[in-house]
Structures are given as structure tokens and as C-alpha cells.
Design a protein around this motif. Structure first.
Motif, PDB file in Angstrom:
ATOM      1  N   LYS A 174       0.981  -1.261  -0.067  1.00  0.00           N
ATOM      2  CA  LYS A 174      -0.015  -0.042  -0.148  1.00  0.00           C
ATOM      3  C   LYS A 174       0.825   1.158  -0.057  1.00  0.00           C
ATOM      4  O   LYS A 174       0.726   2.158  -0.813  1.00  0.00           O
ATOM      5  N   GLU A 175       1.999   1.139   0.937  1.00  0.00           N
ATOM      6  CA  GLU A 175       2.864   2.473   1.006  1.00  0.00           C
ATOM      7  C   GLU A 175       3.496   2.584  -0.534  1.00  0.00           C
ATOM      8  O   GLU A 175       3.660   3.714  -0.886  1.00  0.00           O
ATOM      9  N   ARG A 176       4.021   1.420  -1.273  1.00  0.00           N
ATOM     10  CA  ARG A 176       4.554   1.621  -2.462  1.00  0.00           C
ATOM     11  C   ARG A 176       3.882   2.208  -3.431  1.00  0.00           C
ATOM     12  O   ARG A 176       4.069   3.017  -4.160  1.00  0.00           O
ATOM     13  N   ARG A 177       2.544   1.676  -3.461  1.00  0.00           N
ATOM     14  CA  ARG A 177       1.389   2.297  -4.363  1.00  0.00           C
ATOM     15  C   ARG A 177       1.180   3.820  -4.203  1.00  0.00           C
ATOM     16  O   ARG A 177       0.995   4.444  -5.206  1.00  0.00           O
ATOM     17  N   TRP A 178       1.047   4.217  -2.892  1.00  0.00           N
ATOM     18  CA  TRP A 178       0.682   5.439  -2.491  1.00  0.00           C
ATOM     19  C   TRP A 178       1.675   6.409  -3.101  1.00  0.00           C
ATOM     20  O   TRP A 178       1.461   7.381  -3.665  1.00  0.00           O
ATOM     21  N   LYS A 179       3.198   5.903  -2.833  1.00  0.00           N
ATOM     22  CA  LYS A 179       3.902   6.822  -3.425  1.00  0.00           C
ATOM     23  C   LYS A 179       4.030   6.869  -4.944  1.00  0.00           C
ATOM     24  O   LYS A 179       4.323   8.055  -5.374  1.00  0.00           O
ATOM     25  N   ILE A 180       3.822   5.831  -5.673  1.00  0.00           N
ATOM     26  CA  ILE A 180       3.531   5.726  -7.127  1.00  0.00           C
ATOM     27  C   ILE A 180       2.512   6.906  -7.385  1.00  0.00           C
ATOM     28  O   ILE A 180       2.797   7.615  -8.268  1.00  0.00           O
ATOM     29  N   ASP A 181       1.304   6.691  -6.732  1.00  0.00           N
ATOM     30  CA  ASP A 181      -0.116   7.283  -7.184  1.00  0.00           C
ATOM     31  C   ASP A 181       0.165   8.909  -6.765  1.00  0.00           C
ATOM     32  O   ASP A 181      -0.272   9.791  -7.441  1.00  0.00           O
ATOM     33  N   ASN A 182       1.205   9.312  -5.698  1.00  0.00           N
ATOM     34  CA  ASN A 182       1.161  10.510  -5.374  1.00  0.00           C
ATOM     35  C   ASN A 182       2.459  11.305  -5.713  1.00  0.00           C
ATOM     36  O   ASN A 182       2.919  12.319  -5.148  1.00  0.00           O
TER      37      ASN A 182
END
Length: 76
Positions: free
Chosen positions: A44-52
Motif C-alpha cells: 500500500k505504501e509503495r502504491r501510494w508513493k507511485i500514485d502521489n
């Protein structure tokens, strides 16, 4: 406090890991659940960083150009 529903699920785990965990008296189910929870959090953290990434870059660029907002009030 609510009790979370549980779901049985078959997992294939290395015999060596299971034997070592049992020898150490570890709760294999609990350890597996904790490991899955950590993997979910990390993903979730990895995806959040990509999304943001765009917003993070914009914020970093702003600070690089203008400095930190309210920096004059910092006590450190």
C-alpha cells in the motif's frame, strides 16, 4: 472491542521454516498473519508513493525554490 472474522486458508510453507518455527515455540499462524499484514502495508505504501509521486515532486520543488513555509517561526 470487536472480534474480526477469520477465514481458513491453505498455505504451502517450507518444511524447514515450519520445523524451525515449531522448535522455537512460535505461533505459526500468528507469524504468517503478521507477515501478510506487513506485506500488505508495504505494498500500500509503495502504491501510494507511485500514485502521489507528482504531488510529492511538486511539493519538493516548491520548497527547493521558496523554502519551507513559515520557516521563520521554526525554533530549531
Amino acid at each position: 472491542m470487536s472480534i474480526e472474522a477469520r477465514k481458513a486458508h491453505d498455505l504451502t510453507v517450507s518444511e524447514t521454516l515450519v520445523a524451525e518455527a515449531e522448535a522455537l515455540g512460535l505461533d505459526i499462524t500468528g507469524a504468517a498473519e503478521q507477515g501478510i499484514a506487513r506485506a500488505i502495508k508495504a505494498e500500500k505504501e509503495r502504491r501510494w508513493k507511485i500514485d502521489n509521486a507528482e504531488a510529492i515532486k511538486a511539493s519538493n520543488d516548491y520548497v527547493a525554490k521558496h523554502g519551507l513555509p513559515l520557516a521563520k517561526y521554526r525554533m530549531f
